[in-house]
Design an enzyme around this catalytic site. Structure first.
Site, PDB file in Angstrom:
ATOM      1  N   GLN A 207       0.837  -1.202   0.000  1.00 12.00           N
ATOM      2  CA  GLN A 207       0.000   0.000   0.000  1.00 12.00           C
ATOM      3  C   GLN A 207       0.871   1.251   0.000  1.00 12.00           C
ATOM      4  OE1 GLN A 207      -3.408  -0.038   2.782  1.00 12.00           O
ATOM      5  NE2 GLN A 207      -2.666  -2.041   3.394  1.00 12.00           N
TER       6      GLN A 207
ATOM      7  N   SER B 102      16.801  -5.848  -0.658  1.00 11.35           N
ATOM      8  CA  SER B 102      16.596  -6.813  -1.728  1.00 11.35           C
ATOM      9  C   SER B 102      16.831  -8.233  -1.239  1.00 11.35           C
ATOM     10  CB  SER B 102      17.543  -6.528  -2.898  1.00 11.35           C
ATOM     11  OG  SER B 102      17.461  -7.562  -3.855  1.00 11.35           O
TER      12      SER B 102
ATOM     13  N   ARG C 139      12.814 -17.327  -2.116  1.00  7.87           N
ATOM     14  CA  ARG C 139      11.960 -16.394  -1.375  1.00  7.87           C
ATOM     15  C   ARG C 139      10.483 -16.444  -1.776  1.00  7.87           C
ATOM     16  NH1 ARG C 139      13.394 -10.648  -4.480  1.00  7.87           N
ATOM     17  NH2 ARG C 139      12.985 -11.448  -6.583  1.00  7.87           N
TER      18      ARG C 139
ATOM     19  N   ARG D 141      -3.500   8.109   4.761  1.00  3.80           N
ATOM     20  CA  ARG D 141      -3.167   6.966   5.598  1.00  3.80           C
ATOM     21  C   ARG D 141      -3.416   7.189   7.090  1.00  3.80           C
ATOM     22  NH1 ARG D 141      -3.615   3.098   1.918  1.00  3.80           N
ATOM     23  NH2 ARG D 141      -2.292   3.490   0.093  1.00  3.80           N
TER      24      ARG D 141
END
Length: 312
Positions: free
Chosen positions: A96, A109, A179, A206
């Site tokens: 989001q 990463s 992953r 938000r």
């Protein structure tokens, strides 16, 4: 004769300097902290006065000018301030967050590094029910006894997913492939740099009550712990003119005008003409999101609408 160039100095916020690098905990294992920033309330005033010329200094004080700019949505001076945050956030919440495409982002990463060994957990009394009005939101809580079962299953799922992930890595499977079955509750980290104008837009969306609780917790922390220190005058104006203000549509204004004139029947007629008071076979009002939002606005001002008096 050429004008003398004004000597410039970098604006600092002592209140923000005092918390640089300090992590503010969010959720069970997340955090947000300030890495760096540029500008303060003074930078906004400085930028605005370049546009209006020297004469403005004699007319407006800094606070008045900032409040005027925000009230009338003159946004570019707020873009003179920017901030870089380091955040640790669950991946489903991050999805989001990253939809706000007005920031510069560099994320941890899991192609290069092993995934963070942490997953957001849900307490037995924190499982939320599905909202009947807002189909993308939640409302109320699941009973704790059922929640305890869900939390136990959640813990088992987390352990199994991590075990399988680690097993793949130990067997030499590439990190980018190992992953793929990690759950969305897995925490990720990122550096997130954004200007103040776009940060306020992020907070507006938000921090709202209808935002998902998890990202709302982050937004509230950023607003109350960071922006309030960084640009206190802007934060005050933002709360006055954005977060604590109410906007009315044309339809809502027409109904409200009838109520203010003491004409509840006319207000009912307006609502009927807008299709807000359609009933089902049992005589119960059908769900209408626009009507529901208007009712919420009226409740915030302790105003009872004509169709609510009879429990319609």
């Amino acid at each position: 004769m050429e004008e003398t160039i004004e000597q410039l100095s970098r604006f600092h916020s002592k209140a923000l300097d005092d918390i640089l690098g300090k992590p503010f905990k969010v959720l069970d294992d997340g955090f947000v902290r300030v890495v760096d920033y540029m500008g303060t309330d003074s930078s906004i005033v400085q930028a605005a006065r370049v546009s209006y010329g020297k004469g403005t200094k004699k007319v407006s004080r800094d606070r008045e000018l900032i409040r005027y700019l925000l009230r009338h949505q003159h946004t570019s001076p707020f873009e003179m301030c920017s901030i870089k945050l380091h955040v640790r956030v669950p991946m489903d919440c991050w999805r989001q967050w990253i939809r706000h495409r007005t920031a510069s982002v560099n994320e941890y990463s899991t192609r290069y590094s092993i995934a963070i060994n942490a997953a957001q957990k849900t307490a037995p009394d924190a499982w939320r029910g599905q909202s009947d009005v807002n189909h993308q939101g939640s409302a109320g809580l699941i009973d704790p006894e059922t929640g305890r079962e869900f939390s136990q299953e959640e813990s088992e799922l987390h352990q199994l997913a991590r075990h399988i992930y680690s097993k793949r890595l130990d067997a030499g499977v590439a990190r980018e492939q190992a992953r793929k079955d990690l759950p969305l509750c897995t925490y990720t980290e990122a550096y997130w740099k954004i200007d103040l104008h776009n940060l306020l837009h992020f907070l507006k969306l938000r921090m709202e009550n209808n935002a998902q609780k998890e990202i709302r917790d982050y937004a509230l922390t950023i607003g109350h712990e960071i922006v309030s220190r960084w640009a206190p005058v802007t934060w005050e104006a933002f709360n006055d003119y954005v977060m604590q203000s109410i906007q009315f549509s044309r339809l809502e204004r027409e109904i409200l005008a009838c109520l203010l004139q003491g004409l509840p029947e006319a207000a009912l007629e307006k609502a009927e003409s807008f299709g807000w008071l359609v009933r089902d076979a049992q005589g119960i009002l059908k769900k209408r999101q626009e009507r529901y939002e208007f009712e919420e606005k009226m409740r915030s001002m302790n105003i009872t609408l004509p169709w609510e008096k009879d429990s319609i």
